[in-house]
Scaffold this active site. Structure first.
Site, mmCIF file in Angstrom:
data_model
loop_
_atom_site.group_PDB
_atom_site.id
_atom_site.type_symbol
_atom_site.label_atom_id
_atom_site.label_comp_id
_atom_site.label_asym_id
_atom_site.label_seq_id
_atom_site.Cartn_x
_atom_site.Cartn_y
_atom_site.Cartn_z
ATOM 1 N N GLY A 166 36.175 35.696 90.878
ATOM 2 C CA GLY A 166 37.469 35.483 91.525
ATOM 3 C C GLY A 166 38.185 36.762 91.878
ATOM 4 O O GLY A 166 39.011 36.785 92.789
ATOM 5 N N ARG A 167 37.896 37.841 91.147
ATOM 6 C CA ARG A 167 38.494 39.141 91.497
ATOM 7 C C ARG A 167 37.492 40.284 91.317
ATOM 8 O O ARG A 167 37.875 41.416 91.042
ATOM 9 C CB ARG A 167 39.777 39.399 90.719
ATOM 10 C CG ARG A 167 39.647 39.408 89.210
ATOM 11 C CD ARG A 167 40.946 39.886 88.582
ATOM 12 N NE ARG A 167 40.905 39.745 87.134
ATOM 13 C CZ ARG A 167 41.828 40.257 86.321
ATOM 14 N NH1 ARG A 167 42.840 40.929 86.811
ATOM 15 N NH2 ARG A 167 41.734 40.084 85.019
ATOM 16 N N LYS A 201 36.481 45.565 90.512
ATOM 17 C CA LYS A 201 37.315 44.510 89.933
ATOM 18 C C LYS A 201 38.740 44.741 90.403
ATOM 19 O O LYS A 201 39.321 45.803 90.156
ATOM 20 C CB LYS A 201 37.242 44.544 88.407
ATOM 21 C CG LYS A 201 37.912 43.348 87.739
ATOM 22 C CD LYS A 201 37.628 43.329 86.250
ATOM 23 C CE LYS A 201 38.268 42.128 85.581
ATOM 24 N NZ LYS A 201 37.994 42.096 84.136
ATOM 25 N N GLY A 235 43.042 37.709 93.460
ATOM 26 C CA GLY A 235 41.864 38.574 93.455
ATOM 27 C C GLY A 235 42.155 40.024 93.146
ATOM 28 O O GLY A 235 41.272 40.867 93.238
ATOM 29 N N ARG A 238 33.068 48.973 88.006
ATOM 30 C CA ARG A 238 32.254 48.804 86.809
ATOM 31 C C ARG A 238 30.796 48.576 87.189
ATOM 32 O O ARG A 238 30.491 48.137 88.301
ATOM 33 C CB ARG A 238 32.791 47.684 85.925
ATOM 34 C CG ARG A 238 32.883 46.325 86.577
ATOM 35 C CD ARG A 238 33.533 45.326 85.627
ATOM 36 N NE ARG A 238 33.447 43.963 86.133
ATOM 37 C CZ ARG A 238 33.842 42.883 85.460
ATOM 38 N NH1 ARG A 238 34.331 43.024 84.243
ATOM 39 N NH2 ARG A 238 33.738 41.682 85.973
ATOM 40 N N ASP A 266 31.118 31.784 80.831
ATOM 41 C CA ASP A 266 31.104 32.625 82.031
ATOM 42 C C ASP A 266 31.358 34.086 81.689
ATOM 43 O O ASP A 266 31.234 34.951 82.556
ATOM 44 C CB ASP A 266 32.126 32.124 83.061
ATOM 45 C CG ASP A 266 33.543 32.072 82.501
ATOM 46 O OD1 ASP A 266 33.750 31.323 81.527
ATOM 47 O OD2 ASP A 266 34.439 32.769 83.019
#
Length: 520
Positions: A102-103, A122, A135, A192, A269
């Site tokens: 989502g982001r 991110k 986001g 990341r 998740d």
């Protein structure tokens, strides 16, 4: 700036055919193409020299305009196609359906020195999986992720890594405690990296939709690119794959317990298929040694993800993964055998880990009793975990009566150590001294061994918050200081002695210093 780009995820797996960046259910696809958001005034705050080297970049590269633009999402490199991954997950024990990046936006994959790195931003904008969110990310959460992922690596804990921390130049609206008090904060972006960001939920989404074809495609891809030592995909290979995921997951959690780390959101998740610590949200290190502590305000009532329950949740999550890949195996017993082995291995590995923390190098039938008694006493009064185990290395088996003196710095209320509690401590130190007498090595050797597994410096929440507070004012020196100190967490580093200290009282209930929300 030259990168050896070798994309596989978005070239070997099925893509979402819809190219519009709209919120939707994405089926029969492992990812959706998406372009990062252009930002107002990007500014690089910090870059990891080690990760630059791992990707084949130099410090000079990190100071270039091209680096700034690429790793804040303002420029897409030629012949690359950024994307967001599709996955589902169980959140706090309940199936949440499709979740996805989502982001997070994956830029590309880099191969350097026979290592593969998936590179991801991110906080770089909306994706089809953003649901009602924007986001974006703020400086607060980005500092925490940037510092913690690198700190964990140097602690010897399997983790994703961080390349860079940047400001976007945009203001981002956030409700820190989900209590209706929204405010604008500095927007930020973390770059990341990991070999892959695949997680348990990546497989669960297809199993939940009974899309066994895409499920098999993804599992086969995972084995070929990340578990190639297991051989050609087959029923036996799938079982070997699940066994290795189980072992890696347990090893990661044992490391968490060793250093007193609490993840805070062990939803499926947020569980890496490689057994890496992933998604640094409301995490924290134990201040007082407390099996019941969780850093997550959302988890305050049920404490599902508390420190003492992390191994159980690891098992629960593995059961969900077993259910997801079951259609490829069609036999429950071998999967159940692997899950049962996890329980057996946990008991053995936990005992070995705690023995190492106490400096025990041989085995004795009474070790478990000694450890359980210690853990019980540690719960009787607030005792700082990091300081206790680090200072315990100074204990001399010839002087058990001085044991309390050695560790008194770890007590939040040393005056509470009296009466029965003091007697229990003295009795435990006598037992510990006798146990050490069974070992053949010297106190000095034991001290070195203990100091190699018991860190002196960890990223306590109040420390991260101080760096964040300074960053909000435009002063980023503390971020750099923390980054450098946490590269050598087992070393004495006298220049950083001020950070080898209990959480100050002002931080006990301060937002960001005790419990945190999922927006943290």
């Amino acid at each position: 700036m030259k990168l050896n780009i070798k994309d596989t995820f978005n070239t070997k797996l099925p893509a979402d055919p819809v190219l519009e960046n709209t919120r939707r259910q994405v089926t029969k696809a492992c990812f959706s193409y998406v372009t990062p958001k252009q930002t107002a005034a990007p500014e690089l705050l910090h870059a990891s020299p080690e990760m630059l080297k791992n990707l084949g970049l130099s410090e000079a590269d990190s100071k270039s305009e091209a680096f700034l633009k690429v790793f804040t999402g303002n420029k897409v490199l030629p012949n690359t196609k950024p994307y967001a991954m599709c996955y589902g997950g169980y959140q706090f024990g309940n199936w949440a359906g499709q979740l996805g990046d989502g982001r997070a936006i994956n830029l590309f994959e880099v191969q350097h020195n026979n290592q593969n790195w998936q590179v991801q931003l991110k906080g770089a904008g909306e994706t089809p999986y953003s649901r009602t969110a924007d986001g974006l990310a703020v400086l607060r959460s980005s500092v925490r992720e940037y510092l913690c992922s690198e700190a964990m690596f140097h602690l010897g804990v399997p983790t994703t890594r961080a390349l860079s921390l940047s400001l976007s130049g945009d203001q981002v609206l956030r409700d820190v405690l989900y209590n209706g008090n929204s405010a604008y904060e500095k927007g930020a972006i973390v770059c990341r990296t990991a070999e892959t960001f695949l997680r348990f939920g990546s497989y669960q989404i297809f199993a939940a939709r009974q899309d066994n074809k895409t499920l098999k495609t993804l599992v086969d891809y995972t084995i070929k690119h990340h578990f190639s030592q297991l051989g050609t995909p087959s029923k036996d290979t799938y079982l070997a794959f699940f066994q290795e995921v189980s072992e890696r997951t347990l090893n990661m959690i044992i490391h968490w317990q060793r250093v007193g780390f609490v993840h805070g959101v062990m939803n499926t998740d947020n569980m890496s298929i490689l057994g890496l610590t992933i998604d640094y949200g409301p995490y924290g290190w134990l201040e007082g040694y407390d099996y019941g502590w969780t850093p997550n305000t959302t988890d305050r009532q049920h404490k599902r993800y508390r420190f003492g329950n992390q191994a159980n949740i690891g098992l629960w999550n593995l059961i969900q993964l077993a259910n997801a890949i079951y259609p490829l195996i069609d036999e429950a017993e071998p999967l159940e055998a692997i899950l049962n082995q996890y329980k057996i291995d946990f008991e053995v590995k936990l005992l070995n880990m705690m023995s190492a923390k106490l400096g025990l190098q041989t085995e004795d039938e009474n070790d478990q009793k000694l450890i359980l008694e210690l853990e019980d006493i540690l719960h009787q009064t607030e005792t700082d975990m990091t300081i206790f185990f680090r200072n315990l290395s100074n204990f001399k088996k010839e002087n058990p009566l001085k044991g309390l003196q050695v560790i008194t710095e770890a007590f939040y209320k040393p005056e509470a150590i009296e009466g029965d509690l003091k007697s229990r401590w003295l009795k435990w130190f006598e037992s510990y001294a006798k146990r050490l007498g069974l070992e053949t090595f010297s106190d000095e050797d034991r001290s070195k061994k203990m100091n190699s597994v018991n860190p002196k410096y960890v990223l306590r929440n109040y420390m991260a918050q101080l760096a964040i507070d300074d960053g909000d004012k435009g002063d980023y020196t503390l971020i750099d200081q923390m980054f450098n100190m946490l590269k050598e967490p087992y070393s004495e580093q006298p220049e950083y002695q001020q950070w080898f200290a209990k959480r100050p009282e002002w931080a006990r209930h301060k937002v960001g210093c005790s419990m945190l929300s999922c927006s943290s």
